[in-house]
Design a protein around this motif. Structure first.
Motif, PDB file in Angstrom:
ATOM      1  N   PHE A   1      51.479  26.474  32.712  1.00 34.23           N
ATOM      2  CA  PHE A   1      50.866  26.582  34.064  1.00 34.23           C
ATOM      3  C   PHE A   1      49.402  26.977  33.941  1.00 34.23           C
ATOM      4  N   ARG A   2      48.410  26.019  33.835  1.00 37.97           N
ATOM      5  CA  ARG A   2      47.153  26.319  33.768  1.00 37.97           C
ATOM      6  C   ARG A   2      46.566  27.066  34.702  1.00 37.97           C
ATOM      7  N   ASN A   3      45.666  28.174  34.496  1.00 38.14           N
ATOM      8  CA  ASN A   3      44.788  28.807  35.566  1.00 38.14           C
ATOM      9  C   ASN A   3      45.638  29.476  36.628  1.00 38.14           C
ATOM     10  N   HIS A   4      46.785  29.847  36.175  1.00 40.14           N
ATOM     11  CA  HIS A   4      47.667  30.672  37.190  1.00 40.14           C
ATOM     12  C   HIS A   4      47.170  31.736  38.210  1.00 40.14           C
ATOM     13  N   HIS A   5      46.033  32.328  37.990  1.00 37.45           N
ATOM     14  CA  HIS A   5      45.419  33.014  38.766  1.00 37.45           C
ATOM     15  C   HIS A   5      44.300  32.464  39.332  1.00 37.45           C
ATOM     16  N   ALA A   6      44.348  32.152  40.578  1.00 43.35           N
ATOM     17  CA  ALA A   6      43.342  31.219  41.386  1.00 43.35           C
ATOM     18  C   ALA A   6      41.908  31.897  41.479  1.00 43.35           C
ATOM     19  N   PRO A   7      42.040  33.353  41.916  1.00 42.01           N
ATOM     20  CA  PRO A   7      40.628  34.046  41.892  1.00 42.01           C
ATOM     21  C   PRO A   7      39.971  33.959  40.521  1.00 42.01           C
ATOM     22  N   THR A   8      40.741  34.232  39.298  1.00 42.49           N
ATOM     23  CA  THR A   8      40.017  34.351  38.255  1.00 42.49           C
ATOM     24  C   THR A   8      39.661  33.030  37.691  1.00 42.49           C
ATOM     25  N   PHE A   9      40.506  31.853  38.058  1.00 44.12           N
ATOM     26  CA  PHE A   9      39.907  30.795  37.733  1.00 44.12           C
ATOM     27  C   PHE A   9      38.455  30.465  38.235  1.00 44.12           C
ATOM     28  N   ALA A  10      38.444  30.800  39.833  1.00 43.97           N
ATOM     29  CA  ALA A  10      37.303  30.646  40.510  1.00 43.97           C
ATOM     30  C   ALA A  10      35.767  31.571  40.223  1.00 43.97           C
ATOM     31  N   ALA A  11      36.227  32.727  39.449  1.00 49.84           N
ATOM     32  CA  ALA A  11      35.191  33.626  39.073  1.00 49.84           C
ATOM     33  C   ALA A  11      34.555  33.234  37.515  1.00 49.84           C
TER      34      ALA A  11
ATOM     35  N   SER B   1      30.211  32.766  32.538  1.00 50.98           N
ATOM     36  CA  SER B   1      28.536  32.372  32.432  1.00 50.98           C
ATOM     37  C   SER B   1      28.092  33.533  33.227  1.00 50.98           C
ATOM     38  N   GLY B   2      28.484  34.345  34.324  1.00 55.80           N
ATOM     39  CA  GLY B   2      27.962  35.413  34.991  1.00 55.80           C
ATOM     40  C   GLY B   2      27.926  36.744  34.214  1.00 55.80           C
ATOM     41  N   ALA B   3      28.549  36.913  33.074  1.00 55.32           N
ATOM     42  CA  ALA B   3      28.771  38.270  32.265  1.00 55.32           C
ATOM     43  C   ALA B   3      26.999  38.457  31.926  1.00 55.32           C
ATOM     44  N   PRO B   4      26.804  39.565  31.835  1.00 52.58           N
ATOM     45  CA  PRO B   4      25.708  40.039  31.282  1.00 52.58           C
ATOM     46  C   PRO B   4      25.376  39.501  29.786  1.00 52.58           C
ATOM     47  N   GLN B   5      24.111  39.329  29.358  1.00 55.96           N
ATOM     48  CA  GLN B   5      23.541  38.599  28.325  1.00 55.96           C
ATOM     49  C   GLN B   5      22.677  39.742  27.420  1.00 55.96           C
ATOM     50  N   GLY B   6      22.708  39.291  26.200  1.00 53.72           N
ATOM     51  CA  GLY B   6      21.958  40.231  25.384  1.00 53.72           C
ATOM     52  C   GLY B   6      22.479  41.151  24.553  1.00 53.72           C
ATOM     53  N   GLU B   7      21.942  41.857  23.605  1.00 58.14           N
ATOM     54  CA  GLU B   7      22.318  42.667  22.697  1.00 58.14           C
ATOM     55  C   GLU B   7      23.185  43.870  23.124  1.00 58.14           C
ATOM     56  N   ALA B   8      22.570  44.389  24.375  1.00 59.38           N
ATOM     57  CA  ALA B   8      22.933  45.499  24.707  1.00 59.38           C
ATOM     58  C   ALA B   8      24.259  45.085  25.543  1.00 59.38           C
ATOM     59  N   ALA B   9      24.312  44.125  26.160  1.00 59.31           N
ATOM     60  CA  ALA B   9      25.705  43.790  26.818  1.00 59.31           C
ATOM     61  C   ALA B   9      26.536  43.472  25.806  1.00 59.31           C
ATOM     62  N   SER B  10      26.344  42.545  24.796  1.00 53.91           N
ATOM     63  CA  SER B  10      27.199  42.341  23.658  1.00 53.91           C
ATOM     64  C   SER B  10      27.848  43.687  22.963  1.00 53.91           C
TER      65      SER B  10
ATOM     66  N   ALA C   1      38.343  28.003  33.487  1.00 55.57           N
ATOM     67  CA  ALA C   1      39.661  27.849  32.615  1.00 55.57           C
ATOM     68  C   ALA C   1      39.428  28.593  31.394  1.00 55.57           C
ATOM     69  N   ASP C   2      40.713  28.456  30.595  1.00 54.60           N
ATOM     70  CA  ASP C   2      40.802  29.123  29.215  1.00 54.60           C
ATOM     71  C   ASP C   2      40.235  30.470  29.011  1.00 54.60           C
ATOM     72  N   THR C   3      40.714  31.500  30.142  1.00 54.72           N
ATOM     73  CA  THR C   3      40.324  32.683  30.395  1.00 54.72           C
ATOM     74  C   THR C   3      41.440  33.724  30.462  1.00 54.72           C
ATOM     75  N   GLY C   4      42.533  33.326  29.955  1.00 52.83           N
ATOM     76  CA  GLY C   4      43.689  34.058  29.665  1.00 52.83           C
ATOM     77  C   GLY C   4      44.886  34.185  30.645  1.00 52.83           C
ATOM     78  N   HIS C   5      44.807  33.313  31.534  1.00 56.77           N
ATOM     79  CA  HIS C   5      45.978  33.410  32.766  1.00 56.77           C
ATOM     80  C   HIS C   5      46.651  31.918  32.665  1.00 56.77           C
ATOM     81  N   ASP C   6      46.866  31.488  31.387  1.00 49.10           N
ATOM     82  CA  ASP C   6      47.699  30.252  31.371  1.00 49.10           C
ATOM     83  C   ASP C   6      49.011  30.716  30.919  1.00 49.10           C
ATOM     84  N   ILE C   7      50.084  30.410  31.882  1.00 47.81           N
ATOM     85  CA  ILE C   7      51.454  31.053  31.709  1.00 47.81           C
ATOM     86  C   ILE C   7      52.548  29.966  31.395  1.00 47.81           C
ATOM     87  N   PRO C   8      53.310  30.170  30.334  1.00 47.20           N
ATOM     88  CA  PRO C   8      54.360  29.044  29.963  1.00 47.20           C
ATOM     89  C   PRO C   8      55.434  29.045  30.919  1.00 47.20           C
TER      90      PRO C   8
END
Length: 474
Positions: A315-325, A85-94, A328-335
């Motif tokens: 193993f959901r949300n394996h990297h706690a700092p990434t989860f905090a920032a 949600s904190g990522a830059p928005q708008g056409e330029a950012a996209s 969920a569902d941002t690439g760090h779920d590990i089997p």
């Protein structure tokens, strides 16, 4: 013959010329069959509202953790890919995030994601293969071409539903969802497709979920019929499941940590439930409660007919700092490894031979395919083997799956292909991949004189079309 990888008619088919010819003929039987997607994550609102997609990045890059995780591994922050949600928005950012993706395009060589994306770029968006091959130097041109496509009224979600030849598309829904979008679609005579909900109760069953107490309180208020305590909690889940059935649902899905199931006494279950509501549950309590609730979900499926699917082993949300920032569902779920043989036994003791109970078992631990799932499905009438999922839904892994399960369980005990995706535009590529792999596997059996060619033609239609209809009661 074309220079385009995505347009090559023999892609993924066997290299041996004789076997390849058999595979071509088998693939031709199923190439144009409708797509059945009995488990996925495309929101029903996309189809019901039929609004245009906003931009290439938010459609193809930012929400796809298959894509963002590998680019992140090369050192690119997720925020620069439009994640969170904190990522830059708008056409330029996209556009800036798209350039980062395009620069990283060579990282996807040999990956399933690269194969699907290349197919999407060429078949869905009409990009020339030369542009796709050199995406890094064509980033803005490709972005503009895709953006123009997204602005075309002929590229709205409903038109794509038709163009993709989708017959059934299952969504994944919260138990307290009103299913309003599904209701609109069901009443809309201009829409000929079938979009069905799926009951997904994970946040109401997993005591570790941060909103468990609040969600359970709301569930009791809305659906318990005034029955207090654990009995009211069960009543509310039963009532909401019936509501889903009334709105077309055919399955209940469970994204649990492990396949553990446990049959507790009513007194033991009530005690755990009240302990959790007081905020006193331990990790052991969490595991025991979830395991017991999986037993209860199986009981409910026997009663109401919903197919029960289980997706454990992440193993959901394996990297706690990434989860905090980024969440969920941002690439760090590990089997991790799972144990089905012992874990699922309490359910199978009571319901494994129950009439019309369908239990579809998925795994991210492919050692389980031949060691546990195929033998289980080869005995219990209720058990079906879920298609290769998540990290295993790639061409070579699909071939390993088919080899691992078929010699023990045959072809009739698997679920048919499951795309399990939110990436709407990748659905045709994923299903086509599976059909080519099935043709390749069957062709090898024919070439090795282990199967007649006539029987192979019957089997591939059954695997692609009849199996998902049968297993998911479509």
């Amino acid at each position: 013959m074309t220079d385009s990888i995505a347009a090559n008619p023999d892609r993924l088919l066997p290299a041996d010329p004789g076997t390849r010819q058999i595979a071509r003929e088998l693939y031709a039987d199923v190439e144009h069959l409708p797509i059945l997607s009995p488990h996925g994550h495309v929101p029903a609102e996309w189809i019901a509202d039929d609004e245009p997609f906003t931009d290439p990045t938010s459609l193809l890059v930012s929400p796809d953790h298959y894509v963002t995780r590998l680019i992140h591994a090369s050192g690119v922050p997720l925020s620069e890919l439009g994640v969170g949600s904190g990522a830059p928005q708008g056409e330029a950012a996209s556009r800036a995030a798209w350039r980062r993706f395009a620069e990283a395009w060579p990282l996807f060589d040999g990956t399933a994601s690269g194969y699907w994306l290349r197919s999407e770029f060429e078949h869905v968006f009409g990009l020339p293969s030369s542009m796709v091959d050199a995406l890094g130097s064509n980033a803005d041109t490709a972005y503009d071409a895709i953006a123009a496509k997204l602005a075309d009224p002929g590229f709205r979600p409903r038109r794509l539903f038709e163009d993709f030849n989708i017959e059934v598309l299952a969504t994944t829904d919260d138990p307290l969802d009103t299913l309003e979008a599904h209701g609109r679609l069901a009443k809309d005579e201009s829409f000929a497709g079938r979009v069905i909900p799926t009951f997904r109760p994970d946040p109401y069953i997993n005591l570790a979920h941060p909103e468990w107490a609040a969600r359970v309180a709301r569930l009791a208020d809305e659906a318990s019929d005034g029955v207090p305590g654990f009995a009211g909690y069960l009543r509310a889940l039963e009532n909401r499941r019936r509501y889903f059935v009334e709105h077309g649902a055919v399955s209940a899905d469970h994204g649990v940590r492990t396949p553990l199931t446990l049959k507790l006494s009513p007194t033991e279950a009530e005690a755990l439930f009240e302990k959790a509501r007081r905020g006193e549950a331990t990790a052991a309590d969490r595991d025991a409660f979830e395991a017991h609730m999986m037993y209860e979900m199986a009981r409910m499926s026997v009663e109401d007919g919903l197919v029960m699917t289980i997706h454990p082993g992440s193993f959901r949300n394996h990297h706690a700092p990434t989860f905090a920032a980024y969440g969920a569902d941002t690439g760090h779920d590990i089997p991790f490894a799972v144990n089905y043989t012992e874990g699922i036994r309490p359910v199978l003791q009571d319901f494994g031979t129950a009439k019309d109970f369908h239990l579809v078992l998925f795994t991210l631990d492919e050692t389980v395919f031949s060691r546990e799932l195929a033998p289980l499905a080869g005995f219990y009438p209720s058990v079906y083997i879920g298609a290769p999922w998540w990290f295993l839904d790639a061409p070579d892994a699909m071939l390993r799956f088919r080899s691992a399960v078929t010699e023990t369980a045959g072809f009739s005990r698997s679920s048919g292909f499951i795309d399990d995706t939110r990436a709407y535009c990748s659905i045709p590529a994923r299903h086509d991949t599976s059909r080519r792999i099935e043709a390749s596997f069957l062709a090898r059996l024919v070439a090795e004189h282990r199967l007649t060619e006539a029987r192979a033609h019957e089997l591939i239609v059954d695997i692609v079309d009849a199996a998902p209809r049968r297993v998911f009661k479509l």
